[in-house]
Design a protein around this motif. Sequence first.
Motif, short mmCIF file in Angstrom:
data_model
loop_
_atom_site.label_atom_id
_atom_site.label_comp_id
_atom_site.label_asym_id
_atom_site.label_seq_id
_atom_site.Cartn_x
_atom_site.Cartn_y
_atom_site.Cartn_z
N VAL A 124 0.85 -1.20 0.00
CA VAL A 124 0.00 0.00 0.00
C VAL A 124 0.88 1.24 0.00
N GLU A 125 1.92 1.26 0.83
CA GLU A 125 2.83 2.40 0.88
C GLU A 125 3.46 2.65 -0.49
N ASN A 126 3.85 1.59 -1.18
CA ASN A 126 4.45 1.71 -2.51
C ASN A 126 3.46 2.32 -3.50
N ARG A 127 2.22 1.84 -3.48
CA ARG A 127 1.19 2.38 -4.38
C ARG A 127 0.94 3.85 -4.11
N VAL A 128 0.78 4.21 -2.83
CA VAL A 128 0.54 5.60 -2.47
C VAL A 128 1.76 6.46 -2.84
N GLY A 129 2.95 5.92 -2.63
CA GLY A 129 4.18 6.66 -2.96
C GLY A 129 4.32 6.93 -4.44
N ARG A 130 4.00 5.95 -5.27
CA ARG A 130 4.09 6.18 -6.72
C ARG A 130 3.10 7.26 -7.15
N ASP A 131 1.90 7.23 -6.57
CA ASP A 131 0.92 8.27 -6.88
C ASP A 131 1.40 9.64 -6.39
#
Length: 161
Positions: free
Chosen positions: A150-157
């Motif tokens: 989840v952190e990776n997804r939010v970070g890419r966004d």
Amino acid sequence: MTKRITHDLTYDAPLESVAAMLGDKAFREEVCDAQHVLSHDVTVTSPGSGPKTVTIDQKQSARGLPSFATKIVGDSIHIVQEEDWTSSSEAVVTVVIPGKPGDMRGTARLSESGGVTTETVVLDVKVSIPLVGGKIEGLVADMLLKALKVENRVGRDYLSR
């Protein structure tokens, strides 16, 4: 017993941008919201890309955990995560569940290649409970991997804005 997890989070951004993001309180709060935590308090000393400490004090629902685990943690899980970034690219990570027997310790390292930054997180999960400790370590490791995704997804966004 100890269970080790290793996970890479990749970002299409230079290392300094990723380091600054990881030191941004608003980003960390956005990650907590995306993880649907029940409550959270984020503190960052020396925000930005240099040495800093990031502390995330949160409560997560224990819904979905097996009954043997909820007997130990209750309806919610209090988690305190601390990242001590000694430079823009290296941190010591400690995660504790206050009042419960166990912790997670490890590192986070950033490396850049061709404008793509990889954050490699390595954590050792240890739960000191006879008979069920290994099972709980596996559950905690699974929860951590989901949180990192989840952190990776939010970070890419976050970095694409």
